[in-house]
Design a protein around this motif. Structure first.
Motif, PDB file in Angstrom:
ATOM      1  N   HIS A 373       4.277   6.607 -12.249  1.00 40.50           N
ATOM      2  CA  HIS A 373       5.379   5.655 -12.323  1.00 40.50           C
ATOM      3  C   HIS A 373       6.652   6.271 -11.729  1.00 40.50           C
ATOM      4  CE1 HIS A 373       8.478   3.081 -14.147  1.00 40.50           C
ATOM      5  NE2 HIS A 373       7.539   2.173 -14.265  1.00 40.50           N
ATOM      6  N   ASP A 376       8.734   8.609 -13.779  1.00 42.01           N
ATOM      7  CA  ASP A 376       8.201   9.967 -13.903  1.00 42.01           C
ATOM      8  C   ASP A 376       8.463  10.766 -12.623  1.00 42.01           C
ATOM      9  OD1 ASP A 376       7.192   9.584 -16.526  1.00 42.01           O
ATOM     10  OD2 ASP A 376       5.476   8.507 -15.708  1.00 42.01           O
ATOM     11  N   GLY A 391      13.249   2.641  -9.988  1.00 34.37           N
ATOM     12  CA  GLY A 391      13.317   1.306 -10.568  1.00 34.37           C
ATOM     13  C   GLY A 391      13.081   0.254  -9.505  1.00 34.37           C
TER      14      GLY A 391
ATOM     15  N   CYS B  44      13.718  -0.213 -15.622  1.00 32.58           N
ATOM     16  CA  CYS B  44      12.639   0.332 -14.805  1.00 32.58           C
ATOM     17  C   CYS B  44      11.408  -0.554 -14.799  1.00 32.58           C
ATOM     18  CB  CYS B  44      12.265   1.727 -15.279  1.00 32.58           C
ATOM     19  SG  CYS B  44      11.729   1.748 -16.969  1.00 32.58           S
ATOM     20  N   ASP B  46       9.366  -1.204 -17.353  1.00 34.60           N
ATOM     21  CA  ASP B  46       8.356  -0.945 -18.394  1.00 34.60           C
ATOM     22  C   ASP B  46       8.177  -2.216 -19.201  1.00 34.60           C
ATOM     23  OD1 ASP B  46       8.090   1.682 -17.683  1.00 34.60           O
ATOM     24  OD2 ASP B  46       9.316   2.468 -19.319  1.00 34.60           O
ATOM     25  N   GLN B  71       2.491  -1.930 -18.957  1.00 33.26           N
ATOM     26  CA  GLN B  71       2.584  -1.124 -17.747  1.00 33.26           C
ATOM     27  C   GLN B  71       3.914  -0.404 -17.791  1.00 33.26           C
ATOM     28  OE1 GLN B  71       2.802  -3.402 -14.185  1.00 33.26           O
ATOM     29  NE2 GLN B  71       4.147  -4.958 -15.024  1.00 33.26           N
ATOM     30  N   GLY B  72       3.919   0.782 -17.247  1.00 29.32           N
ATOM     31  CA  GLY B  72       5.169   1.534 -17.261  1.00 29.32           C
ATOM     32  C   GLY B  72       4.935   3.007 -17.044  1.00 29.32           C
ATOM     33  N   CYS B  73       5.966   3.777 -17.327  1.00 23.75           N
ATOM     34  CA  CYS B  73       5.923   5.213 -17.074  1.00 23.75           C
ATOM     35  C   CYS B  73       5.023   5.902 -18.096  1.00 23.75           C
ATOM     36  CB  CYS B  73       7.328   5.787 -17.124  1.00 23.75           C
ATOM     37  SG  CYS B  73       8.074   5.707 -18.764  1.00 23.75           S
TER      38      CYS B  73
END
Lengths: 438, 153
Positions: A373, A376, A391, B44, B46, B71-73
């Motif tokens: 992601h 990260d 983002g 972001c 998420d 879904q996301g980091c």
């Protein structure tokens, strides 16, 4: 009267910017000399906000130490001095984009500039501004056209204008590579179109849009052209007359200036016919208890106490950019942009958005790392002192169109070196191994 | 590589981010009350949809099932995974206290030591508290659980 000294190294600069020159430029920016997490700061987030050279910081301080007063009122020495500084700043910025003095309106940022236009249309649509403002009236049956790659700042104000007036919002789609579908544009822009609003350079894709083509289509339709110039004016020579746009918007903080100031350019004829957006002091001629008459542009759109120190500092930033040379800056950033894209394309699992290496782009690149992601990725890079944006970059519809939620973006400016780009590329190559993704 | 980054991305976190325990969404046990919450971190993108079911045996209310889609980091996904392991079968009131404990840890900017007895694998997320920009990522599933429990009431 000049209030700002230009660094000697930059005077009469000639030839291309190279690494040695970029390092000299970098020395003018105090913030860039620091260490982050034990590594020298590699600042690759100028697309979000740029840094300030010392001369810009000094100009703002000098204003507060020597000149601070309310402008356009008061007869004392400081008021005159502040007004001179404020209007000289306008002249500097106007000259920078080849606009007239009455064609540059100070706003808080580009977002406010675009909202100003949309609300002026809105006010005209309920009858404010009378016959002179008839050309700004929109309503049911009229269409506002944007593109699928717009920053939210050049999308949502038009959505809201459509909601308020009953007009229809339409958009020019992008293809799988993120390029504008000009074949579609020819069908979308037509007799119903009242506004065509689009970005000059994409803050995500790095593409430079074909302004001349879109302006021609808008002219044939009799529509007003609004250009989001946030990613172009800071990075390349922009001549609003040559581009033949009706309005343009850009922000000071993306072009070495302070936050809190932006610019709306509008053709004088249009600005003087447009009803105001924000109203109050300093923008009027005669006020009774029932109504008010308004000053011509630009004061008509500058209600209340203005961003004086910010305007003065922005002018210092423009002086710095002009001394450095916009063509040189554009060429250097194009070189850095190509290095970014070529390097990223060579890393396994990295997908660059927008044009491939070799194709024209400004000095930025947004990319996806397969299996990791963007947040990260950004965290991993920050640990090495590398600042990037993560983002959706205020472009959710574009990301959705490209099948992504979030990406990482590296964006360069005149103070970046090939060492910065290489340090960034080295770090990106380490991302997937660190997160255990193969 | 800084010690802080290694602390943030411990192996156990990266493993949970991949395993995603509790995902995908599942139907609640028949007869149990359930609630759902959709949470979004707009900075972001998420995103999580979390479903919680509670069972009341007359004496106490326990969490009978938790499941989620998201879904996301890696931080937000790992956090949802460790929360699912931790919450399953817990007394409702106890669980809400654990959520508060975790929130306090996340907001501590590194000043609080995580209590592994209380938090289990979630203690491994303590490194997030040194990164204020990431606290929202770690909290996403926990806030969703609070909301889902309210909805299940």
């Amino acid at each position: 009267m000049s209030v700002v000294s230009t660094p000697a190294t930059l005077k009469h600069a000639a030839g291309m910017i190279d690494d040695a020159e970029a390092r000299r430029i970098r020395n003018d920016f105090p913030i860039l000399s620091q260490q982050v997490n034990g590594s020298p700061l590699v600042y690759l987030d100028s697309g979000a906000t740029s840094q300030n050279p010392l001369c810009v910081l000094e100009a703002e301080q000098e204003y507060y130490e020597q000149r601070n007063a309310a402008v356009h009122r008061g007869a004392h020495m400081l008021a005159v001095s502040a007004t001179d500084a404020f209007e000289n700043a306008r002249e500097t910025v106007a000259g920078f984009i080849n606009a007239g003095m009455d064609e540059v309106v100070w706003t808080s940022n580009a977002t406010e500039a675009i909202n100003l236009i949309a609300y002026a249309f809105s006010n005209a649509s309920v009858g404010r501004g009378g016959d002179a403002a008839a050309r700004f009236v929109v309503g049911p049956g009229d269409e506002l056209v944007v593109t699928e790659m717009e920053h939210h700042a050049n999308l949502i104000p038009w959505q809201e204008l459509a909601f308020r007036t009953g007009a229809t919002l339409r958009y020019i789609p992008v293809d799988d590579a993120g390029a504008l579908r000009l074949d579609e544009a020819e069908h979308i822009i037509g007799p119903r179109t009242k506004v065509v609003a689009f970005t000059h350079a994409s803050n995500v894709l790095g593409t430079i849009n074909p302004v001349a083509t879109l302006v021609r289509l808008a002219r044939e339709a009799g529509a007003a052209v609004v250009l989001d110039a946030c990613q172009s004016v800071p990075h390349m020579g922009v001549d609003v007359k040559a581009l033949d746009v009706d309005f343009a918007a850009f922000s000071g903080h993306k072009m070495l200036g302070p936050t809190g100031i932006g610019v709306l350019y509008g053709r004088a004829e249009l600005l003087n016919a447009m009803p105001p957006f924000l109203t109050g002091g300093s923008m009027i001629t005669t006020v009774t208890m029932e109504k008010a008459e308004y000053l011509p542009s630009p004061q008509r759109f500058e209600a209340g106490t203005q961003r004086i120190s910010q305007a003065v500092a922005l002018a210092a930033a423009v002086d710095y950019l002009r001394e450095t040379g916009m063509d040189r800056i554009h060429a250097w950033e194009a070189e850095l942009g190509q290095r970014l894209v070529a390097g990223l394309e060579a890393i396994d699992g990295v997908r660059v958005l927008g044009p491939a290496a070799g194709a024209e782009r400004i000095g930025l690149a947004a990319f996806d790392v397969d299996g990791v992601h963007a947040h990260d990725v950004g965290q991993f890079l920050d640990d090495k002192g590398i600042a990037v944006r993560v983002g959706h970059h205020c472009a959710q519809p574009l990301h959705r169109r490209l099948g992504l939620v979030a990406t990482t973006r590296a964006s360069t400016y005149l103070y970046n070196t090939t060492d910065d780009v290489d340090a960034f590329l080295d770090a990106v190559a380490g991302v997937r191994p660190f997160f255990g993704v193969n | 590589m800084s010690a802080e980054l290694q602390q943030l991305y411990q192996q156990i976190i990266l493993e949970h981010a991949k395993k995603r325990n509790g995902s995908p969404l599942a139907d609640p046990p028949p007869g149990d009350k359930s609630g759902e919450s959709h949470m979004l971190n707009p900075t972001c993108g998420d995103e999580i949809t979390l479903r919680a079911a509670v069972h009341n045996d007359g004496a106490a209310t326990t969490l009978s099932a938790i499941s989620w889609d998201g879904q996301g980091c890696s931080i937000s996904m790992a956090s949802a995974s460790v929360l699912s392991d931790l919450a399953q079968g817990m007394d409702r009131e106890e669980l809400l206290k654990v959520v508060d404990n975790f929130r306090e840890l996340m907001r501590s900017r590194g000043s609080i030591e995580a209590d592994e007895e209380i938090l289990g694998d979630a203690a491994a997320l303590s490194g997030v508290s040194r990164y204020p920009a990431r606290v929202k990522c770690a909290m996403l599933a926990w806030v969703a659980l609070e909301e889902a429990l309210l909805a299940a009431n």
